[in-house]
Design an enzyme around this catalytic site. Structure first.
Site, PDB file in Angstrom:
ATOM      1  N   ASP A   1       0.851  -1.197   0.000  1.00 27.15           N
ATOM      2  CA  ASP A   1       0.000   0.000   0.000  1.00 27.15           C
ATOM      3  C   ASP A   1       0.883   1.241   0.000  1.00 27.15           C
ATOM      4  OD1 ASP A   1      -1.928   1.932   0.389  1.00 27.15           O
ATOM      5  OD2 ASP A   1      -2.090   1.551   2.552  1.00 27.15           O
TER       6      ASP A   1
ATOM      7  N   HIS B   1      -3.822 -17.288  -5.219  1.00 29.37           N
ATOM      8  CA  HIS B   1      -4.741 -16.484  -4.408  1.00 29.37           C
ATOM      9  C   HIS B   1      -6.025 -17.238  -4.050  1.00 29.37           C
ATOM     10  CE1 HIS B   1      -6.256 -16.302  -8.418  1.00 29.37           C
ATOM     11  NE2 HIS B   1      -7.377 -15.741  -7.992  1.00 29.37           N
ATOM     12  N   ASP B   2      -6.222 -18.426  -4.602  1.00 28.64           N
ATOM     13  CA  ASP B   2      -7.417 -19.222  -4.290  1.00 28.64           C
ATOM     14  C   ASP B   2      -7.090 -20.420  -3.403  1.00 28.64           C
ATOM     15  OD1 ASP B   2      -9.011 -17.646  -5.994  1.00 28.64           O
ATOM     16  OD2 ASP B   2      -8.562 -18.920  -7.723  1.00 28.64           O
TER      17      ASP B   2
ATOM     18  N   GLU C   1      -6.714 -20.747 -17.014  1.00 24.58           N
ATOM     19  CA  GLU C   1      -7.131 -21.427 -15.783  1.00 24.58           C
ATOM     20  C   GLU C   1      -8.235 -22.404 -16.180  1.00 24.58           C
ATOM     21  OE1 GLU C   1      -8.858 -20.547 -11.321  1.00 24.58           O
ATOM     22  OE2 GLU C   1      -9.744 -19.603 -13.065  1.00 24.58           O
TER      23      GLU C   1
ATOM     24  N   ASN D   1      -0.325   4.539  -0.125  1.00 17.22           N
ATOM     25  CA  ASN D   1      -0.907   5.799   0.348  1.00 17.22           C
ATOM     26  C   ASN D   1      -1.636   5.686   1.695  1.00 17.22           C
ATOM     27  OD1 ASN D   1      -3.062   4.330  -0.459  1.00 17.22           O
ATOM     28  ND2 ASN D   1      -3.996   5.917  -1.740  1.00 17.22           N
TER      29      ASN D   1
ATOM     30  N   ASP E   1      -8.850 -16.265 -16.686  1.00 14.53           N
ATOM     31  CA  ASP E   1      -9.685 -16.757 -15.605  1.00 14.53           C
ATOM     32  C   ASP E   1     -10.753 -17.740 -16.116  1.00 14.53           C
ATOM     33  OD1 ASP E   1     -10.303 -16.096 -12.694  1.00 14.53           O
ATOM     34  OD2 ASP E   1     -12.275 -15.763 -13.591  1.00 14.53           O
TER      35      ASP E   1
ATOM     36  N   ASP F   1      -1.769  -1.189  -3.854  1.00 13.47           N
ATOM     37  CA  ASP F   1      -2.063  -0.424  -5.066  1.00 13.47           C
ATOM     38  C   ASP F   1      -0.909  -0.499  -6.052  1.00 13.47           C
ATOM     39  OD1 ASP F   1      -0.166   1.453  -3.955  1.00 13.47           O
ATOM     40  OD2 ASP F   1      -1.796   2.129  -2.641  1.00 13.47           O
TER      41      ASP F   1
ATOM     42  N   ASP G   1      -4.136   3.890   2.783  1.00 15.47           N
ATOM     43  CA  ASP G   1      -5.562   3.590   2.935  1.00 15.47           C
ATOM     44  C   ASP G   1      -5.794   2.111   3.283  1.00 15.47           C
ATOM     45  OD1 ASP G   1      -5.049   2.322   0.561  1.00 15.47           O
ATOM     46  OD2 ASP G   1      -6.656   3.291  -0.581  1.00 15.47           O
TER      47      ASP G   1
ATOM     48  N   ASP H   1      -4.477 -10.402 -15.730  1.00 15.40           N
ATOM     49  CA  ASP H   1      -5.548 -11.365 -15.516  1.00 15.40           C
ATOM     50  C   ASP H   1      -6.689 -10.961 -16.457  1.00 15.40           C
ATOM     51  OD1 ASP H   1      -7.125 -13.379 -14.154  1.00 15.40           O
ATOM     52  OD2 ASP H   1      -5.909 -12.960 -12.381  1.00 15.40           O
TER      53      ASP H   1
END
Ligand code: GLC
Ligand code: CA
Length: 556
Positions: free
Chosen positions: A21, A327-328, A255, A23, A200, A29, A25, A98
């Site tokens: 990150d 990520h899955d 995928e 910034n 995907d 990003d 928040d 992706d």
């Protein structure tokens, strides 16, 4: 031999929300990614695969896209993307995007138009059906993220198909205008200079015309015979290849859950004009009483049989993707190794060695190179992931299974395990953000973080760095044939790679204790290319999670 670049490449997957990150928040990003390119360069990877960064209402963290040509507001601007791409290219790193085109977000303009019905140009962009005569759903299919796969739309007065969440309506690929719009968009990104696409659930884009009830598994009917590897999927991929992919020098990976090696030779056969490679999931697929939710480990002989079958059956015909996690999936070291001291570092290195010496393109998921572990979730209130939340509801809150029985299963494989912030250093929030992170940081960040590993020559990081360097140095790793040894051993994963006179022996222990093993005669004098212990195996014994690669020089 003219080898395409993606056969020699190592890919690093970034889940932007959780990477860095810039910034404060609490959300990773694009500028954050740009600020860490030197770290990736140091690791030695060639390609970055970015999980989706497009405009999205984030029902499924960017896998529900509302504008394919805009950047998600939280991730930055198109200028930030252009800068990331330019800086990556300056450093010799490629960027693969992706591509999520089985479905869009229900907030995409196409869907807003389509649901109006009438005679408008977007009318057939999605898969609309009337309900049954009694007004019931068009069929019994269940969606991946729980509930039925059909949602009634008041505006249009019909049901639309969504194989994932109801905010992810499936596009109708049988409609030529849909394909043209998707291909235009892809060309637009290619013209920007991106280096490829990870596609995907691409095996699901073609659906059968008839959509009968599916066999009931769990609560709903199974759509897969009608939607996975559907009748026109190869036609559409060849069309995509003609109209987009073949015009650029790209890496493409599909995928494709549920593929067999035979299917993979169709999707990614060297002479097929479709994709370069596919992601298969057989080795991470362990089903139990509650479907995918279970904490059982795949027995090592089965894991070896699966990975070896993919090695040999694709050999000379198609190309493998190599991965333990993404990520899955839960974290590799927690699922396949041992994430407790003193074995975490050893087993993370053993897993890396075992995978990176195979034939194919290796994928490293962010944090895997540090041996990051699963998160100690306390209860469903700690989840963010739409799939985990719905699964908990459907299995537990419905009263089908008790929390006590279900909890260990879902905690072990929830996708959120992979989505906690990247652990950069020992400062607050692991250096990921100056604010409050969108997902809590794993409490083990003081021990497991990039800064600590960069300062330790024996770290998991440097082991990955060395494996990547070996791939560049030894063509046998890229091109050699593969042969599994000791298929029945429940402790050892041992294989050979052979290219002409050159031979590698890869020996990895998956056991937390000593195991008997005799180095075969021809390797006794071979060089040790890499090991996770300081000295090589001796006296017929391998130590806990010991992993070595021995190289027999030509002529020996
Ligand atoms: C793929 C993605 C996953 C996403 C799903 C729907 O499996 O990897 O994260 O939820 O497709 O787009
Ligand atoms: Ca941010």
């Amino acid at each position: 031999m003219n080898t395409p670049w993606w056969k020699q490449a190592v890919v690093y997957q970034i889940y932007p929300r959780s990477f860095m990150d810039s910034n404060g928040d609490g959300i990773g990003d694009l500028r954050g990614i740009t600020s860490r390119l030197d770290y990736l360069k140091k690791l030695g990877i060639d390609v970055i695969w970015l999980s989706p960064i497009y405009q999205s209402p984030n029902d499924d963290n960017g896998y529900d896209i509302s504008d394919y040509r805009a950047i998600m507001t939280e991730f930055g601007t198109m200028e930030d993307f252009d800068e990331l791409l330019a800086k990556a290219h300056e450093k010799g790193l490629k960027i693969v995007m992706d591509l999520v085109v089985n479905h869009t977000s229900d907030e995409h303009r196409w869907f807003a138009e389509s649901r109006k019905g009438g005679e408008g140009p977007y009318r057939d962009y999605y898969i609309w059906r009337d309900g049954k005569e009694d007004g019931g759903l068009p069929n019994n299919w269940g969606a991946c993220f729980g509930g039925p796969a059909w949602q009634f739309d008041q505006e249009r007065g019909q049901y639309y198909l969504h194989l994932f969440s109801k905010k992810q309506p499936d596009l109708n690929w049988d409609h030529p205008a849909v394909r043209d719009d998707v291909f235009d968009m892809m060309n637009w990104w290619c013209e920007k200079g991106i280096d490829g696409f990870r596609m995907d659930v691409i095996s699901m884009i073609s659906k059968t015309k008839d959509m009968p009830d599916g066999e009931v598994k769990g609560l709903y009917g199974d759509y897969s015979p009608y939607c996975v590897h559907g009748p026109k999927v190869h036609d559409y991929l060849r069309e995509m290849n003609r109209k987009v992919l073949s015009k650029y020098d790209l890496m493409t990976v599909g995928e494709t859950a549920g593929v067999t090696p035979k299917d993979a030779c169709l999707y990614a056969g060297a002479d097929r004009g479709e994709l370069n490679m596919v992601f298969q999931f057989e080795h991470v697929d362990v089903h139990g009483a509650y479907g995918k939710w279970n904490e059982k480990r795949m027995p090592l002989p089965q894991l070896k049989e699966i990975l070896s079958r993919w090695q040999t059956e694709l050999s000379g015909k198609a190309w493998n993707s190599l991965f333990w996690d993404n990520h899955d999936q839960p974290r590799a070291v927690s699922r396949f190794g041992d994430d407790r001291a003193p074995y975490r570092v050893l087993s993370a290195k053993a897993l890396a060695t075992c995978l990176h010496m195979m034939q194919g393109t290796p994928y490293i998921y962010q944090g895997e190179e540090l041996g990051m572990t699963n998160y100690p979730f306390r209860g469903p209130e700690d989840f963010q992931d739409i799939e985990s939340l719905h699964a908990y509801e459907e299995w537990c809150e419905s009263g089908r299974v008790s929390h006590e029985r279900f909890w260990p299963c879902i905690a072990a494989v929830s996708r959120d395990n992979a989505r906690t912030p990247m652990q950069w250093d020992e400062t607050d929030q692991a250096g990921f953000t100056k604010g409050t992170p969108w997902m809590p940081v794993n409490p083990n960040y003081k021990e497991i973080n990039a800064r600590a590993e960069l300062a330790d020559p024996d770290s998991v990081f440097y082991h990955y760095q060395k494996l990547i360097a070996l791939r560049k140095q030894y063509p046998v790793i890229v091109h050699g044939t593969y042969r599994l040894l000791l298929p029945d051993s429940e402790e050892l994963f041992v294989y050979e790679r052979i290219l002409g006179e050159e031979k590698l022996l890869v020996v990895c222990s998956f056991a937390d204790h000593e195991t008997e093993f005799q180095v075969p005669g021809e390797f006794v004098l071979g060089t040790c290319l890499i090991s996770n212990y300081r000295d090589r195996p001796e006296k017929g014994v391998l130590r806990a999670y010991e992993a070595v690669v021995l190289h027999r020089q030509p002529g020996l």
